[in-house]
Design a protein around this motif. Structure first.
Motif, PDB file in Angstrom:
ATOM      1  N   ARG A 165       1.168  -1.144  -0.229  1.00 36.09           N
ATOM      2  CA  ARG A 165       0.294  -0.134  -0.149  1.00 36.09           C
ATOM      3  C   ARG A 165       1.175   0.910  -0.276  1.00 36.09           C
ATOM      4  O   ARG A 165       0.672   2.053  -0.976  1.00 36.09           O
ATOM      5  N   GLU A 166       2.028   1.414   0.688  1.00 35.68           N
ATOM      6  CA  GLU A 166       2.321   2.234   1.019  1.00 35.68           C
ATOM      7  C   GLU A 166       3.765   2.374  -0.525  1.00 35.68           C
ATOM      8  O   GLU A 166       4.174   3.532  -1.135  1.00 35.68           O
ATOM      9  N   GLU A 174       0.867   4.138  -2.823  1.00 38.11           N
ATOM     10  CA  GLU A 174       0.433   5.089  -3.148  1.00 38.11           C
ATOM     11  C   GLU A 174       1.615   6.264  -3.706  1.00 38.11           C
ATOM     12  O   GLU A 174       1.645   8.024  -3.643  1.00 38.11           O
ATOM     13  N   ASP A 206      -6.642  -3.599  -4.070  1.00 31.79           N
ATOM     14  CA  ASP A 206      -6.128  -3.512  -2.939  1.00 31.79           C
ATOM     15  C   ASP A 206      -5.459  -4.350  -2.405  1.00 31.79           C
ATOM     16  O   ASP A 206      -5.782  -5.788  -2.988  1.00 31.79           O
ATOM     17  N   ALA A 261      -4.163   5.114  -7.985  1.00 34.27           N
ATOM     18  CA  ALA A 261      -4.896   4.597  -7.159  1.00 34.27           C
ATOM     19  C   ALA A 261      -5.225   3.642  -7.515  1.00 34.27           C
ATOM     20  O   ALA A 261      -5.599   3.548  -8.326  1.00 34.27           O
TER      21      ALA A 261
END
Ligand code: URA
Length: 431
Positions: free
Chosen positions: A279-280, A283, A292, A288
């Motif tokens: 996720r990091e 980002e 997930d 985007a």
């Protein structure tokens, strides 16, 4: 402008700040062989003892980058993201992470190294897969990146050659543990590698370079600032290395555990850290993601990328991995809670079993290592297996068992000093 090595050594010995011209000259002259190893080791020791300020560290890093080639991925149609770990015991996160982030939409070009001492190297782990090849030309690297979305391979000699020479020198002169030298060494390679964004996993605890949170924070802040100055979007996580990560320590054992994670299973700490770092990275890369990372582990898309990445480098993702022929078990000395399982003790034991190397030319045993049956915080019964040691020869067990003496403690309750898995996140100042 030319200088003499002696005047630069004396300036740092006397706690002075080196000028831009002095830094550029000494790095260039050392790389060309004009500054001798004994002079550079004296300078490295002066830096270890007296430090460098932020300007000096940034200029030292840039001077090392300029000694070699700088890769450029900006022509690709997706952002690039990379992760670097400062190294720990059982840290196999790159293996599931690179294909996972590729499955979520970034390109992951990752240059990795081999292990030295008690922490394992990513290339040693991947080389336990029959046929897998670590050395790629720049064109081959680009082909794998385009086809699989992620590539993990050996850094060629062309990237920051000054660091290659200096790191080998520091290794034999007691000058590895200097925050300015570690930060500039890691970041010169990562910036030269050409990634657009970078997530640093700075390990803290007995099994890491940085034994306490304060030092780890200083290293992380230094590296994040170096990344930002060079235009690489960089963040760092401080993560626990007071106990091993996951349940497998050793090359082929860690590949097996990584494949479990890519299959939607695996130990909870490895899964949690892999997903958090993914996720990091997304980002930092400004993606985007439609999906997930936790879902991409469950639906097989990260596994598809893994298989493509391994096959593209000659590896057989379905091959049986090497196993060590001999094993022995350690059992719980009492009933209670496994309060402590020291990362350094486990790392040294795995190394003595043959999983790591003492000198860089030594071979590693792919099957050797340790399987943990309990993790700190688990309730255990007396006589229950705590860990299995694997080696090619039984003669290796005594020294490994010696390393583990005092390295695990069964008590009435958990140890409150155990670090949280993710301790903190460091972002660029002002971000
Ligand atoms: N890893 C590096 O690449 N350099 C260091 O100085 C320490 C760890």
């Amino acid at each position: 402008m030319t200088f003499t090595a002696v005047e630069i050594i004396i300036a740092k010995r006397d706690r002075g700040a080196l000028s831009t011209a002095q830094i550029d000259w000494v790095i260039d002259a050392y790389t060309r062989g004009e500054v001798a190893d004994e002079q550079m080791s004296a300078l490295a020791m002066a830096i270890l003892l007296n430090g460098m300020d932020r300007r000096e560290i940034a200029e030292w890093t840039q001077a090392m980058i300029r000694t070699g080639e700088r890769m450029d991925w900006s022509h690709l149609d997706r952002p690039t993201a990379d992760k670097h770990s400062t190294g720990g015991v059982g840290d196999k996160i790159t293996l599931p992470l690179a294909p996972l982030v590729a499955a979520c939409g970034a390109y992951v070009p990752q240059l990795s190294g081999r292990g030295l001492g008690h922490t394992g190297g990513t290339l040693d782990k991947l080389e336990s897969i029959p046929g897998w090849r670590a050395s790629l030309s720049n064109d081959e690297m680009l082909d794998v990146l385009r086809s699989a979305g992620a590539v993990v391979c050996a850094a060629g000699t062309g990237l920051a050659p000054a660091d290659k020479k200096l790191y080998a020198l520091r290794d034999v002169t007691g000058t590895v543990e200097s925050i300015p030298l570690i930060a500039s060494s890691i970041m010169s390679k990562k910036i030269a590698e050409g990634t657009g964004s970078l997530v640093l996993d700075v390990k803290v605890g007995s099994g890491a370079f940085m034994k306490n949170v304060g030092d780890a924070r200083e290293l992380a802040e230094t590296m994040v600032a170096l990344g930002a100055d060079a235009g690489v979007r960089t963040v760092a996580l401080l993560t626990a290395m007071d106990r091993p990560l996951g349940r497998a320590i050793g090359n082929a054992l860690e590949v097996e555990e990584s494949v479990e994670v890519l299959s939607g299973g695996g130990p909870s700490d490895v899964v949690e850290l892999t997903v958090r770092l993914a996720r990091e990275m997304l980002e930092a890369a400004g993606i985007a993601a439609a999906k997930d990372p936790a879902d991409a582990l469950k639906d097989g898309s990260a596994m598809d990328r893994w298989r493509a990445m391994i096959s593209a480098q000659g590896g057989d993702p379905d091959a049986t991995l090497p196993r060590a022929g001999e094993s022995t078990e350690i059992t719980a000395p009492a009933s209670g809670v496994l309060a402590r399982l020291d990362a350094l003790a486990v790392g040294i034991a795995a190394w003595r079993l043959g999983a790591g190397r003492a000198r860089k030319e030594d071979p590693v045993s792919f099957g050797a290592g340790i399987t943990l049956h309990a993790k700190p915080g688990d309730i255990v019964r007396q006589g229950q297996p705590l860990m299995t040691l694997h080696a090619d020869e039984t003669a290796r067990f005594d020294r490994a068992l010696e390393a583990l003496e005092g390295g695990y403690v069964v008590a009435e309750a958990s140890d409150p000093a155990l670090l949280p898995l993710v301790i903190d996140k460091i972002t660029p100042a002002g971000a």
